[in-house]
Design a protein around this motif. Structure first.
Motif, mmCIF file in Angstrom:
data_model
loop_
_atom_site.group_PDB
_atom_site.id
_atom_site.type_symbol
_atom_site.label_atom_id
_atom_site.label_comp_id
_atom_site.label_asym_id
_atom_site.label_seq_id
_atom_site.Cartn_x
_atom_site.Cartn_y
_atom_site.Cartn_z
ATOM 1 N N GLU B 123 1.016 -1.055 -0.029
ATOM 2 C CA GLU B 123 0.036 -0.129 -0.027
ATOM 3 C C GLU B 123 0.866 1.257 -0.028
ATOM 4 O OE1 GLU B 123 -3.216 -1.820 2.950
ATOM 5 O OE2 GLU B 123 -2.871 0.190 3.318
ATOM 6 N N LEU B 124 1.958 1.178 0.863
ATOM 7 C CA LEU B 124 2.723 2.326 1.142
ATOM 8 C C LEU B 124 3.485 2.859 -0.345
ATOM 9 C CD1 LEU B 124 3.978 1.652 4.656
ATOM 10 C CD2 LEU B 124 2.718 3.884 3.969
ATOM 11 N N ASP B 126 2.470 1.940 -3.307
ATOM 12 C CA ASP B 126 1.574 2.570 -4.324
ATOM 13 C C ASP B 126 1.427 4.023 -3.939
ATOM 14 O OD1 ASP B 126 0.924 0.157 -5.469
ATOM 15 O OD2 ASP B 126 -0.608 -0.196 -4.222
ATOM 16 N N LEU B 127 1.275 4.359 -2.478
ATOM 17 C CA LEU B 127 1.049 5.738 -2.157
ATOM 18 C C LEU B 127 2.239 6.687 -2.426
ATOM 19 C CD1 LEU B 127 -1.140 6.778 -0.249
ATOM 20 C CD2 LEU B 127 0.341 6.682 1.588
ATOM 21 N N ALA B 153 7.957 6.535 2.420
ATOM 22 C CA ALA B 153 6.968 5.449 2.706
ATOM 23 C C ALA B 153 7.188 4.987 4.049
ATOM 24 C CB ALA B 153 7.228 4.458 1.637
ATOM 25 N N GLU B 159 1.621 5.503 10.460
ATOM 26 C CA GLU B 159 0.383 6.710 10.337
ATOM 27 C C GLU B 159 0.466 7.703 11.520
ATOM 28 O OE1 GLU B 159 -3.395 4.777 10.015
ATOM 29 O OE2 GLU B 159 -3.106 4.688 7.657
ATOM 30 N N GLU B 183 3.955 14.626 -4.419
ATOM 31 C CA GLU B 183 3.395 13.336 -3.888
ATOM 32 C C GLU B 183 3.372 13.582 -2.360
ATOM 33 O OE1 GLU B 183 3.107 10.419 -6.254
ATOM 34 O OE2 GLU B 183 5.130 11.125 -6.465
ATOM 35 N N LYS B 186 0.072 15.512 -1.631
ATOM 36 C CA LYS B 186 -1.097 14.775 -1.762
ATOM 37 C C LYS B 186 -1.141 13.749 -0.700
ATOM 38 C CE LYS B 186 -1.021 11.570 -5.110
ATOM 39 N NZ LYS B 186 -0.483 10.975 -6.189
ATOM 40 N N VAL B 187 -0.274 12.869 -0.124
ATOM 41 C CA VAL B 187 -0.306 12.112 0.896
ATOM 42 C C VAL B 187 -0.860 12.828 2.348
ATOM 43 C CG1 VAL B 187 1.124 10.562 2.310
ATOM 44 C CG2 VAL B 187 1.355 10.615 -0.063
ATOM 45 N N ALA B 190 -4.393 13.342 1.969
ATOM 46 C CA ALA B 190 -5.439 12.223 2.259
ATOM 47 C C ALA B 190 -5.280 11.734 3.592
ATOM 48 C CB ALA B 190 -4.514 11.160 1.205
#
Ligand code: ADP
Ligand code: SF4
Ligand code: MG
Lengths: 382, 311
Positions: B123-124, B126-127, B153, B159, B183, B186-187, B190
């Motif tokens: 997942e990370l 991808d992020l 990442a 988190e 990037e 964005k992260v 999100a």
């Protein structure tokens, strides 16, 4: 990986070849030949001497002698020893080499482990009394005159305290009516050591890979259990007391070798650790919230290990000298002693054979280090 | 925070106060040697042996972390506050696979089972826009930009409530830098986390932060919302910094370099620490610490602020 191994092995073979050539030419640079030994002996007529020269091939051209020397070395044929006549050199080496390796490898492993563990601790806790005592003690032992220290060890622990035998490989009285001969027992001991090492190594690998809890407990427990199992097997066969006798004779020389050499690894580890501790990934590991012990062992020590392994292998070559002295002092009938007595009695075939094997040992250690290094450092391209 | 050196105490961070709201992004800007990294490592309490925090407090979600023991502090590191290091290139341990280094943090803090942890790493990746095939590779197989993404990442793995990013893109070329900045923004949006973004580059700070603190010689000399600070800078140092870098938004300006260097923090200048380099310096600047000029939340420490030009 396979390609790399082949390449390294080829290089090692080439080095061995150069080494053999050197040995050959040094020996041939000496004046006279094997038969000059008898030149002054009135009981040996000149015809016999000529016959002997023919037999030994010393009248052949040098290049032919050289080829024979190389061929014989690679087929393990080193001829017959003069001083142990009629035993062959190969036979003597087969008996002595394992004894030296056992002494040497045991001391090296313990000394490496001790030096690494201490170096790790004193780098991590600077300025403590541990740093003070182990540095002073280690450096003193490292620089001490080896023969003197060996004799001191004998005087203290064998002569005064009487805890250990004064030297030699075994106690002849005990072995007078032993059911098995010493070499067979010794080979079985080596086999046992290999079994225990494999068991411990497997445990290490598994616990490290799985990051298991109590990994230290499992490792130490595993070591104790497998050692116990092997010991039980020995006493069940009724030869345990003989193995114990050899072991008792080993302790003092191994301890001496360990003590004079661990400080090298220790100081190197300390420096390498201090250098690695400044790396950014160490700060990152700490920032991740890892416990100090994990930061130290998993990140700092693991990276600090790389230069230490290299220099440890180089130091093995030098440790050969120390080994020769130790074997002399403790009358340990290994390769070192063989080399010295062969030189003293002008037993040329034995001297050459022993010399070649010391060289082969050092080269094999290098190859082993190369393989280990590839495994330890993923950045190495092969 | 001081560094105790043989020559004396280096007062690297001296009387600095700021706060960051949830989801907010604070930019810290200033020349190299102004104490920005020292703030960052103080926030995680990963100080070198020579560094001491003599007084003050660091509140993380209402808890002062300064008096916490190492064991207690470990609970906060990475889980609540994580960091992207200045030397990101060297923040990955060369002997372990990058994926495993992320998993190391996950197992420690989230306690996830190995299979879950691997899933989380995917997942990370991808992020941050990394290919999954790189998870089992070693750091030396990554390019500079990829390492930087992997580090980001890793910082996101547990988190955390707040990420400290210390010059995360300085070592990269401009194009990669731009992509990574986007990037990161964005992260952050999100995941609704706070961020402290450290850079010596005004243009970068303008792009990523909601509020800005301008640091000089161990102090924050100007603070305010990004828009206010950039449109109406008060402190002469801020103005000098802005003219030293081309603006990314507006017209091209002359690259006027700032003469001189930040002072040695072993013995900072008296009065206003900027006075040896300030074109507006007066007698009182040399002897007295400057007063705080306030324009709403926007403030600066200066004796001779320019006229307020805001409408
Ligand atoms: N380990 C240290 N020992 C002594 N002084 C240091 C150390 N690290 C940084 N400093 C000093 O502290 C000041 C602030 O450094 P730093 O926080 O790295 O600034 P920045 O990140 O803004 O470039 C500088 O004057 C620097 O020389
Ligand atoms: S206080 Fe004086 S020296 Fe300092 S920035 Fe303002 S004008 Fe310059
Ligand atoms: Mg910095």
């Amino acid at each position: 990986m396979a390609h790399y191994l082949v390449k390294r092995s080829a290089q090692i073979l080439l080095t061995l070849f150069v080494f053999l050539s050197l040995v050959f030419f040094i020996v041939n640079a000496q004046p006279g030949d094997v038969s000059s030994f008898y030149a002054l002996n009135p009981d040996i007529p000149p015809e016999t001497r000529e016959r002997m020269q023919d037999l030994f091939g010393v009248n052949d051209p040098l290049w032919k002698q050289y080829l024979v020397h190389v061929r014989n070395t690679f087929t393990g044929n080193f001829g017959v020893s003069f001083s142990h006549y009629p035993r062959t050199v190969a036979d003597i080496i087969r008996e002595r080499l394992p004894r030296t390796l056992a002494l040497f490898l045991t001391a090296s492993v313990i000394s490496f482990y001790l030096g690494f563990a201490l170096g790790k601790i004193i780098a991590w806790r600077r300025g403590g009394w541990t740093e003070y005592t182990s540095t002073i003690g280690g450096v003193t032992l490292y620089t001490v005159f080896t023969p003197w220290f060996g004799l001191m060890m004998i005087w203290l622990f064998a002569f005064r305290a009487g805890w250990f035998p004064i030297g030699k490989f075994l106690d002849p009285v005990l072995w007078r009516d032993a059911p098995t001969d010493a070499n067979a027992i010794f080979n079985r001991m080596i086999l046992s050591a290999i079994v225990v090492s494999i068991a411990v190594f497997a445990l290490f690998a598994v616990t490290a890979k799985r990051r298991m809890a109590h990994s230290r407990l499992i490792r130490i427990g595993g070591l104790a259990l497998s050692a116990l199992a092997v010991a039980a097997a020995w006493f069940a066969t009724g030869t345990g007391y003989l193995a114990w006798d050899i072991l008792k004779h080993m302790i003092l020389p191994v301890a001496t070798l360990t003590l004079i050499s661990f400080a090298g690894t220790m100081l190197l580890t300390r420096n390498s650790m201090l250098e690695t501790m400044r790396e950014d990934y160490v700060m990152a590991a700490r920032a991740k919230g890892l416990p100090e012990k994990d930061v130290r062992d998993r990140h700092v020590a693991r990276n600090a290990l790389l230069p230490i392994v290299t220099s440890f292998v180089f130091s093995l070559a030098f440790a050969v000298d120390g080994g020769v002295i130790i074997e002399q002092i403790f009358s340990w009938p290994g390769m070192g002693q063989t080399l010295v007595s062969a030189a003293l009695t002008e037993d040329l075939p034995l001297a050459v054979g022993a010399f070649v094997f010391v060289g082969v040992f050092v080269l094999i250690a290098h190859l082993a280090a190369d393989i280990l290094y590839v495994y330890l450092d993923p950045r190495i391209r092969y | 925070m001081h560094y105790m050196t043989r020559a004396g105490a280096v007062r690297a961070v001296d009387g600095v106060t700021f706060s960051v709201e949830r989801g907010q992004s604070l930019g810290l800007v200033g020349e190299s040697g102004c104490g920005k990294s020292s703030i960052a490592i103080s926030l995680l309490k990963i100080l070198p042996d020579s560094a001491r925090i003599l007084s003050g407090s660091i509140l993380l979600e209402g808890v002062d972390i300064l008096p916490l023991s190492e064991d207690e502090m470990r609970e906060y590191r990475w889980k609540r506050i994580s960091m992207v290091f200045q030397a990101a290139m060297n923040s990955l341990d060369p002997v372990y696979r990058v994926g495993d280094q992320i998993i190391e943090a996950l197992e420690l803090h989230v306690g996830s089972a190995p299979s879950e942890a691997v899933e989380r790493v995917r997942e990370l990746y991808d992020l941050v826009g990394l290919n999954h095939s790189f998870i089992p590779r070693y750091p030396h197989e990554y390019s500079g930009g990829m390492k930087q993404r992997a580090i980001i990442a890793m910082a996101l793995a547990c988190e955390p409530a707040i990420i400290v990013a210390d010059e995360p893109t300085t070592a990269l070329d401009v194009i990669v830098q731009d992509r990574i900045l986007r990037e990161m923004r964005k992260v952050r949006d999100a995941l609704d986390m706070s961020m402290i973004y450290i850079s010596h580059d005004m243009a970068v700070i303008a792009e990523v932060s909601d509020v800005v603190g301008v640091m000089y010689a161990g102090r924050i000399v100007e603070f305010g919302e990004t828009k206010d600070v950039f449109e109406n800078p008060i402190h002469p140092y801020t103005r000098a910094l802005m003219s030293a870098f081309p603006s990314v938004t507006g017209e091209k300006r002359e690259l006027a370099t700032l003469p001189g260097e930040p002072p040695n923090l072993l013995a900072p200048p008296s009065g206003c620490r900027f006075h040896p380099r300030c074109p507006y310096a007066t007698e009182e600047c040399r002897s007295q610490p400057p007063p705080t000029v306030r324009r709403g939340v926007h403030w600066a420490d200066c004796w001779n602020p320019p006229e307020d030009q805001s409408p």
